[in-house]
Scaffold this motif. Structure first.
Motif, PDB file in Angstrom:
ATOM      1  N   ARG A  39     -20.442 -38.521 -13.237  1.00 22.67           N
ATOM      2  CA  ARG A  39     -20.474 -39.717 -12.394  1.00 22.67           C
ATOM      3  C   ARG A  39     -19.320 -39.703 -11.398  1.00 22.67           C
ATOM      4  NH1 ARG A  39     -18.809 -45.553 -13.750  1.00 22.67           N
ATOM      5  NH2 ARG A  39     -19.873 -46.746 -12.167  1.00 22.67           N
ATOM      6  N   ALA A  40     -18.131 -39.353 -11.857  1.00 20.89           N
ATOM      7  CA  ALA A  40     -16.970 -39.310 -10.965  1.00 20.89           C
ATOM      8  C   ALA A  40     -17.165 -38.264  -9.870  1.00 20.89           C
ATOM      9  CB  ALA A  40     -15.702 -39.014 -11.763  1.00 20.89           C
ATOM     10  N   TYR A  42     -20.002 -37.102  -8.563  1.00 25.50           N
ATOM     11  CA  TYR A  42     -21.088 -37.383  -7.618  1.00 25.50           C
ATOM     12  C   TYR A  42     -21.106 -38.813  -7.087  1.00 25.50           C
ATOM     13  CZ  TYR A  42     -22.833 -32.836  -8.982  1.00 25.50           C
ATOM     14  OH  TYR A  42     -22.943 -31.492  -9.208  1.00 25.50           O
ATOM     15  N   ARG A  43     -20.201 -39.668  -7.542  1.00 23.28           N
ATOM     16  CA  ARG A  43     -20.233 -41.094  -7.175  1.00 23.28           C
ATOM     17  C   ARG A  43     -20.257 -41.304  -5.659  1.00 23.28           C
ATOM     18  NH1 ARG A  43     -15.529 -44.341  -9.499  1.00 23.28           N
ATOM     19  NH2 ARG A  43     -16.638 -43.747 -11.363  1.00 23.28           N
ATOM     20  N   ASP A  44     -19.291 -40.762  -4.944  1.00 24.37           N
ATOM     21  CA  ASP A  44     -19.207 -41.008  -3.501  1.00 24.37           C
ATOM     22  C   ASP A  44     -20.351 -40.356  -2.722  1.00 24.37           C
ATOM     23  OD1 ASP A  44     -16.973 -42.583  -3.917  1.00 24.37           O
ATOM     24  OD2 ASP A  44     -15.555 -40.968  -3.488  1.00 24.37           O
ATOM     25  N   GLN A  47     -23.578 -42.331  -3.319  1.00 23.64           N
ATOM     26  CA  GLN A  47     -23.646 -43.618  -2.613  1.00 23.64           C
ATOM     27  C   GLN A  47     -23.861 -43.406  -1.110  1.00 23.64           C
ATOM     28  OE1 GLN A  47     -20.618 -46.432  -3.593  1.00 23.64           O
ATOM     29  NE2 GLN A  47     -21.593 -48.042  -2.410  1.00 23.64           N
ATOM     30  N   LYS A  53     -24.823 -47.453  -5.702  1.00 30.24           N
ATOM     31  CA  LYS A  53     -23.835 -46.851  -6.589  1.00 30.24           C
ATOM     32  C   LYS A  53     -24.520 -46.073  -7.711  1.00 30.24           C
ATOM     33  CE  LYS A  53     -20.235 -50.284  -5.894  1.00 30.24           C
ATOM     34  NZ  LYS A  53     -19.391 -51.306  -6.517  1.00 30.24           N
ATOM     35  N   LEU A  54     -23.856 -45.018  -8.148  1.00 28.38           N
ATOM     36  CA  LEU A  54     -24.314 -44.264  -9.308  1.00 28.38           C
ATOM     37  C   LEU A  54     -23.691 -44.896 -10.539  1.00 28.38           C
ATOM     38  CD1 LEU A  54     -25.785 -41.862 -10.598  1.00 28.38           C
ATOM     39  CD2 LEU A  54     -23.755 -40.465 -10.134  1.00 28.38           C
ATOM     40  N   GLU A 118     -31.517 -46.455  -9.961  1.00 22.99           N
ATOM     41  CA  GLU A 118     -30.410 -47.331  -9.574  1.00 22.99           C
ATOM     42  C   GLU A 118     -30.868 -48.399  -8.583  1.00 22.99           C
ATOM     43  OE1 GLU A 118     -27.614 -47.594 -11.033  1.00 22.99           O
ATOM     44  OE2 GLU A 118     -27.396 -45.696 -12.091  1.00 22.99           O
TER      45      GLU A 118
END
Length: 189
Positions: A39-40, A42-44, A47, A53-54, A118
């Motif tokens: 998640r960290a 691919y988060r940005d 989005q 947001k993921l 999501e």
């Protein structure tokens, strides 16, 4: 305060479930290290590409679908003398609102991408918080997910939403010492 017809129906169905279902709770921990790292990472970009947001829920939803495919009897319902096995995955996702908890259904979740999931969760949660859910948004789920972790809960015994045969309750992720290959490490559990 008088209950709305929807709130009264939900309360009655869940109380009936408690009174008539053979409820069994099991508690298991998982190491969230890999999911948190993914998640960290691919988060940005997620989005930026998808405009949403993921969150963790898409990971959990995909894991639940995988488990339901392995154990089809949990994605089923009983009707009189028959068990009806579902060949689709319409997953209820609990959403907290000022009026209480509601469980709108993510339809055909097995055919959705992470971004589709999501976006659908955001859409359903928005409708829920604005009081715009239709009865069709709340019915027909084959399995449910609830997340007491958003309220700080560590364990709970969620109530099955009939005619479903199961529900998974997710809870707070907390760092704690665990034994990994004979060594103590701090992991998000």
């Amino acid at each position: 305060v008088r209950m709305s017809r929807l709130r009264k129906t939900i309360a009655q169905r869940l109380k009936d479930s408690q009174n008539t279902a053979a409820i069994l709770s099991t508690f298991n921990e998982i190491d969230m290290s890999r999911v948190i790292a993914l998640r960290a990472k691919y988060r940005d970009p997620f989005q930026e590409k998808h405009g949403v947001k993921l969150g963790f829920m898409s990971f959990f939803l995909k894991a639940v679908i995988s488990a339901l495919k392995e154990v089809p009897s949990v994605n089923a319902e009983m009707e009189a003398d028959d068990i009806i096995y579902k060949k689709y995955y319409d997953i209820g996702v609990a959403v907290g609102t000022e009026q209480g908890l509601v469980v709108p259904v993510v339809r055909n979740a097995d055919q959705m991408t992470f971004s589709d999931i999501e976006k659908e969760i955001v859409s359903l949660a928005t409708k829920a918080r604005e009081g715009k859910l239709a009865m069709s948004d709340l019915t027909g789920g084959t399995f449910s997910i609830t997340n007491g972790g958003v309220y700080g809960s560590l364990l709970s015994t969620p109530i099955i939403n009939p005619p479903q045969t199961g529900i998974i309750g997710l809870h707070s992720t907390q760092e704690r010492p665990v034994a990994i290959n004979g060594k103590i490490e701090i992991r998000p559990m």
